[in-house]
Design a protein around this motif. Structure first.
Motif, mmCIF file in Angstrom:
data_model
loop_
_atom_site.group_PDB
_atom_site.id
_atom_site.type_symbol
_atom_site.label_atom_id
_atom_site.label_comp_id
_atom_site.label_asym_id
_atom_site.label_seq_id
_atom_site.Cartn_x
_atom_site.Cartn_y
_atom_site.Cartn_z
ATOM 1 N N GLN A 9 0.803 -1.309 0.015
ATOM 2 C CA GLN A 9 -0.072 -0.005 0.059
ATOM 3 C C GLN A 9 0.932 1.476 0.061
ATOM 4 O O GLN A 9 2.031 1.088 -0.067
ATOM 5 C CB GLN A 9 -0.952 -0.006 1.148
ATOM 6 C CG GLN A 9 -1.995 -1.157 1.293
ATOM 7 C CD GLN A 9 -2.996 -1.009 2.126
ATOM 8 O OE1 GLN A 9 -3.709 0.176 2.077
ATOM 9 N NE2 GLN A 9 -3.134 -1.851 3.410
ATOM 10 N N ASP A 10 0.267 2.425 -0.093
ATOM 11 C CA ASP A 10 0.820 3.727 -0.113
ATOM 12 C C ASP A 10 1.450 4.249 1.185
ATOM 13 O O ASP A 10 0.817 5.050 1.850
ATOM 14 C CB ASP A 10 0.008 4.873 -0.680
ATOM 15 C CG ASP A 10 -0.320 4.425 -2.000
ATOM 16 O OD1 ASP A 10 0.382 3.768 -2.856
ATOM 17 O OD2 ASP A 10 -1.438 4.718 -2.352
ATOM 18 N N VAL A 11 2.652 3.496 1.571
ATOM 19 C CA VAL A 11 3.342 3.758 2.762
ATOM 20 C C VAL A 11 4.666 4.389 2.738
ATOM 21 O O VAL A 11 5.646 4.513 3.576
ATOM 22 C CB VAL A 11 3.424 2.610 3.515
ATOM 23 C CG1 VAL A 11 2.166 1.861 4.252
ATOM 24 C CG2 VAL A 11 4.392 1.436 2.948
ATOM 25 N N PHE A 12 4.651 5.727 1.579
ATOM 26 C CA PHE A 12 5.718 6.159 1.386
ATOM 27 C C PHE A 12 5.516 7.763 1.690
ATOM 28 O O PHE A 12 4.502 8.111 2.114
ATOM 29 C CB PHE A 12 6.125 6.264 -0.005
ATOM 30 C CG PHE A 12 4.984 6.256 -0.954
ATOM 31 C CD1 PHE A 12 4.435 7.670 -1.243
ATOM 32 C CD2 PHE A 12 4.394 5.291 -1.473
ATOM 33 C CE1 PHE A 12 3.441 7.939 -2.157
ATOM 34 C CE2 PHE A 12 3.128 5.381 -2.468
ATOM 35 C CZ PHE A 12 2.671 6.654 -2.637
ATOM 36 N N LYS A 13 6.594 8.468 1.430
ATOM 37 C CA LYS A 13 6.602 9.908 2.090
ATOM 38 C C LYS A 13 5.931 10.767 0.985
ATOM 39 O O LYS A 13 6.358 10.991 -0.218
ATOM 40 C CB LYS A 13 8.002 10.462 2.278
ATOM 41 C CG LYS A 13 7.975 12.161 2.373
ATOM 42 C CD LYS A 13 7.580 12.204 3.859
ATOM 43 C CE LYS A 13 7.668 13.930 4.188
ATOM 44 N NZ LYS A 13 6.902 15.050 3.343
ATOM 45 N N ASP A 14 4.468 11.038 1.278
ATOM 46 C CA ASP A 14 3.847 11.838 0.281
ATOM 47 C C ASP A 14 2.608 12.328 0.967
ATOM 48 O O ASP A 14 1.430 11.740 1.126
ATOM 49 C CB ASP A 14 3.336 10.921 -1.107
ATOM 50 C CG ASP A 14 2.489 11.892 -1.912
ATOM 51 O OD1 ASP A 14 2.567 13.170 -1.770
ATOM 52 O OD2 ASP A 14 1.682 11.191 -2.677
ATOM 53 N N ALA A 15 2.841 13.265 1.709
ATOM 54 C CA ALA A 15 1.796 13.689 2.726
ATOM 55 C C ALA A 15 0.597 14.678 1.830
ATOM 56 O O ALA A 15 -0.503 14.469 2.624
ATOM 57 C CB ALA A 15 2.279 14.884 3.673
ATOM 58 N N GLY A 16 0.704 14.744 0.806
ATOM 59 C CA GLY A 16 -0.271 15.515 -0.226
ATOM 60 C C GLY A 16 -0.756 16.760 0.231
ATOM 61 O O GLY A 16 -0.543 17.484 1.274
ATOM 62 N N GLU A 17 -1.730 17.252 -0.731
ATOM 63 C CA GLU A 17 -2.025 18.733 -0.473
ATOM 64 C C GLU A 17 -3.202 18.768 0.436
ATOM 65 O O GLU A 17 -3.407 19.671 1.315
ATOM 66 C CB GLU A 17 -2.194 19.361 -1.708
ATOM 67 C CG GLU A 17 -1.337 19.426 -2.616
ATOM 68 C CD GLU A 17 -0.343 20.468 -2.499
ATOM 69 O OE1 GLU A 17 -0.654 21.305 -1.982
ATOM 70 O OE2 GLU A 17 0.872 20.154 -2.866
ATOM 71 N N SER A 18 -3.949 17.823 0.382
ATOM 72 C CA SER A 18 -5.214 17.466 1.208
ATOM 73 C C SER A 18 -5.277 16.215 1.653
ATOM 74 O O SER A 18 -4.898 15.144 1.157
ATOM 75 C CB SER A 18 -6.496 17.903 0.311
ATOM 76 O OG SER A 18 -7.513 17.709 1.225
ATOM 77 N N VAL A 19 -5.558 16.125 3.113
ATOM 78 C CA VAL A 19 -5.265 14.905 3.862
ATOM 79 C C VAL A 19 -6.463 14.461 4.634
ATOM 80 O O VAL A 19 -6.756 15.469 5.345
ATOM 81 C CB VAL A 19 -3.947 14.714 4.748
ATOM 82 C CG1 VAL A 19 -3.593 13.462 5.032
ATOM 83 C CG2 VAL A 19 -2.683 15.273 3.829
#
Length: 314
Positions: A9-19
């Motif tokens: 799954q997406d467990v990498f560093k990518d905080a996103g603009e909206s969380v």
């Protein structure tokens, strides 16, 4: 060492603009029914995610979700269990405490626009709402220049790109049945922003251990003895052990309620727990301005394990 990032799954560093972070509890009214709904969700969630990525190709949707130790025991009592999956134990330091708080299911959804996050979670909850109650939902955002809400660049020392998977994904040599899964620790902090803003910039820098503008690390003799980037490390055995961490800002400015949602992904929760223990037992200077109000550990299954759950084979 053997990992497969395509199975993760997406467990990498990518905080996103909206969380959006969501923690749910199972109602525990009918275990067979709840297990059926979880299997249905495990089957459908990937198509929901893929559909949104097709419809909004440039919005960088990323999703990770998983189970706490209590939820795993309840839903899959006869299945093997990830080796380190256990309830988080409160860490009580001389001044501050990292509390342990409840939660069965965890969701970390992020994208460039809030509409994508909303649509995905709305579809998720259409399936899960009948069997769950909400423990916490926190809406986060990307602050200016990717800084934490306290004004410093977030995640400078994080493993980057594909390299991050070496730190977040369970190796098949360590726990074969749960390879490519990850341990997630979710912790919410409230900040005393008035006190923090009143601190001169050079004192803030000593607290964090880095320059505020340039993000350059201070010399050791320039830092506070309990600076955040000193005491938050795991250097057990003389080697620095890393995780992928994100400090996501949230705020209700009109209510003077501002904080950070910390999410740490790791291949071994022991590493994360060592970092937390160091912070709280050594009275991290940042904790003078930050109060931990939640703390829960989850297991983020691989896609292969999710397929087993969907098929009722776990």
């Amino acid at each position: 060492m053997s990992i497969n990032i395509k199975d993760a799954q997406d467990v990498f560093k990518d905080a996103g603009e909206s969380v959006d972070f969501v923690i749910l509890n199972l109602k525990r009214e009918n275990v067979e029914k709840e297990r059926e709904v979880i299997a249905e969700f495990a089957d459908l969630q990937n198509s929901i995610i893929n559909s949104m990525r097709i419809r909004n190709q440039n919005d960088q949707l990323a999703v990770a979700w998983g189970f706490s130790s209590d939820a795993w025991d309840y839903l899959f009592p006869n299945a093997d269990k990830p080796r380190e999956l256990a309830p988080f134990k409160e860490i009580k330091g001389p001044k501050y405490t990292a509390p342990s708080t409840p939660g069965d299911l965890f969701f970390h959804v992020r994208a460039k626009i809030n509409a994508v996050v909303y649509e995905v979670l709305d579809q998720f909850m259409d399936i899960l709402r009948p069997i769950t109650t909400v423990v916490d939902e926190t809406h986060g955002f990307r602050y200016l220049e990717g800084r934490a809400i306290v004004g410093f660049i977030d995640g400078t020392e994080n493993p980057a790109g594909v390299e991050s998977m070496d730190y977040t994904l369970i190796d098949s040599d360590d726990d074969p049945e749960f390879a490519n899964g990850s341990y997630a620790f979710a912790q919410k902090y409230n900040h005393n922003m008035d006190a923090w803003k009143a601190l001169p910039t050079d004192e803030q820098e000593k607290t964090i251990g880095r320059r505020k503008f340039s993000d350059r690390e201070l010399e050791e003799d320039e830092k506070s003895p309990n600076a955040h980037n000193i005491v938050s490390k795991d250097e057990e055995g003389g080697v620095e052990h890393k995780i992928v961490r994100m400090n996501v800002p949230f705020s209700d400015p009109s209510k003077d309620h501002t904080g950070t949602y910390f999410i740490g992904y790791s291949k071994s929760f022991h590493i994360t727990n060592t970092m937390l223990t160091n912070m709280f037992t050594k009275s991290d200077r940042l904790l003078d301005f930050s109060t931990a109000v939640t703390g829960t550990m989850f297991f983020i299954p691989s896609k292969s394990v999710l397929e087993k759950i969907a098929d009722g084979d776990l």
